[in-house]
Scaffold this active site. Structure first.
Site, mmCIF file in Angstrom:
data_model
loop_
_atom_site.group_PDB
_atom_site.id
_atom_site.type_symbol
_atom_site.label_atom_id
_atom_site.label_comp_id
_atom_site.label_asym_id
_atom_site.label_seq_id
_atom_site.Cartn_x
_atom_site.Cartn_y
_atom_site.Cartn_z
ATOM 1 N N GLY A 172 0.856 -1.175 0.000
ATOM 2 C CA GLY A 172 0.000 0.000 0.000
ATOM 3 C C GLY A 172 0.891 1.223 0.000
ATOM 4 O O GLY A 172 1.935 1.239 -0.644
ATOM 5 N N CYS B 220 6.216 -4.993 0.765
ATOM 6 C CA CYS B 220 6.279 -3.685 0.134
ATOM 7 C C CYS B 220 6.229 -2.574 1.189
ATOM 8 O O CYS B 220 7.208 -2.352 1.891
ATOM 9 C CB CYS B 220 5.177 -3.552 -0.918
ATOM 10 S SG CYS B 220 5.450 -2.239 -2.111
ATOM 11 N N ARG C 96 5.752 -0.195 -7.320
ATOM 12 C CA ARG C 96 6.376 0.912 -6.583
ATOM 13 C C ARG C 96 7.202 0.344 -5.425
ATOM 14 O O ARG C 96 7.129 0.815 -4.295
ATOM 15 C CB ARG C 96 5.323 1.892 -6.060
ATOM 16 C CG ARG C 96 4.548 2.610 -7.127
ATOM 17 C CD ARG C 96 3.523 3.554 -6.539
ATOM 18 N NE ARG C 96 4.151 4.575 -5.714
ATOM 19 C CZ ARG C 96 3.485 5.423 -4.940
ATOM 20 N NH1 ARG C 96 2.166 5.347 -4.873
ATOM 21 N NH2 ARG C 96 4.113 6.338 -4.234
ATOM 22 N N HIS D 52 4.908 -8.113 -4.016
ATOM 23 C CA HIS D 52 3.572 -8.575 -3.620
ATOM 24 C C HIS D 52 3.397 -10.023 -4.073
ATOM 25 O O HIS D 52 2.984 -10.269 -5.211
ATOM 26 C CB HIS D 52 2.490 -7.720 -4.283
ATOM 27 C CG HIS D 52 2.401 -6.328 -3.788
ATOM 28 N ND1 HIS D 52 1.433 -5.900 -2.907
ATOM 29 C CD2 HIS D 52 3.171 -5.241 -4.053
ATOM 30 C CE1 HIS D 52 1.595 -4.620 -2.664
ATOM 31 N NE2 HIS D 52 2.652 -4.195 -3.343
ATOM 32 N N GLU E 24 1.108 -12.114 -3.221
ATOM 33 C CA GLU E 24 -0.296 -12.512 -3.323
ATOM 34 C C GLU E 24 -0.890 -12.179 -4.691
ATOM 35 O O GLU E 24 -1.851 -12.825 -5.135
ATOM 36 C CB GLU E 24 -1.121 -11.851 -2.212
ATOM 37 C CG GLU E 24 -1.405 -10.367 -2.364
ATOM 38 C CD GLU E 24 -0.207 -9.480 -2.058
ATOM 39 O OE1 GLU E 24 -0.325 -8.259 -2.298
ATOM 40 O OE2 GLU E 24 0.827 -9.982 -1.597
#
Length: 208
Positions: free
Chosen positions: A29, A61, A122, A157, A159
């Site tokens: 996030g 992240c 990112r 990530h 997932e």
């Protein structure tokens, strides 16, 4: 991902609800948004206290950034609590901005499973680690998945592409925390869903 591996999720909204947990996922996030929204409740210092008491934590992240002891470009987070505890230096958006997001195929050892694709969005760069940090995967000359004690963290990530290798490893860590807490006790997890909102910063799960 954790539900697919056998966990039932429940809402966790207050720091005191962390007391009954053996594992916490701090997700991807926006690290500044998470820190700002968690600040009024003192949530991140409460997470650190539970980490120090033996709870397992998995950060991806933005979660990696908040767990890092050192951030090379920490100006955006100045004045806000972080969790810390992971002896690495990270750089926010080190692999580029949103349009430079990408997938890469990684081997995550020592599982000896075939390499699988993971998503970097990112993503932060881990610029250095200490001898106490185990590197589980590399990309482009930098560590991208690491473990130190009860902390597991990744720049990417897993997932998004359905790679559950780190999630399975995290469940094992949480099970060890549960065993240390009380023999035969059920594993209890908390999982943050994206950047937390002011009314529901975390959600939890209990592994049946």
């Amino acid at each position: 991902m954790l539900v697919r591996l056998g966990a039932d999720t429940v809402a966790v909204r207050r720091p005191e609800q962390l007391e009954e947990l053996d594992g916490l996922v701090v997700p991807g996030g926006e690290s500044t948004a998470i820190a700002r929204l968690a600040a009024p409740m003192g949530l991140l210092p409460a997470v650190r206290a539970r980490l120090d008491a033996g709870m397992a934590v998995f950060g991806t992240c933005a979660g990696l950034i908040l767990l890092s002891d050192r951030i090379a470009d920490a100006e955006a987070l100045a004045g806000f609590d972080r969790i810390g505890g992971l002896d690495v230096t990270t750089r926010r958006n080190g692999y580029g901005r949103q349009l430079e997001s990408f997938e890469a195929t990684l081997e995550i050892g020592p599982d000896r499973e075939p390499p699988r694709p993971v998503a970097f969005i990112r993503a932060p760069v881990i610029e250095d680690t200490t001898s106490g940090v185990e590197v589980l995967a590399w990309y482009g000359g930098h560590p991208v998945a690491v473990r130190q004690g009860r902390i597991l963290a990744a720049s990417f990530h897993p997932e998004i592409t359905g790679d559950d290798r780190l999630h399975r490893r995290f469940l094992q860590m949480a099970a060890s925390a549960a065993a240390a807490r009380a023999e035969g006790a059920p594993v209890r997890l908390a999982v943050a869903r994206g950047a937390p909102g002011p009314k529901s910063p975390l959600s939890g799960s209990s592994l049946r």
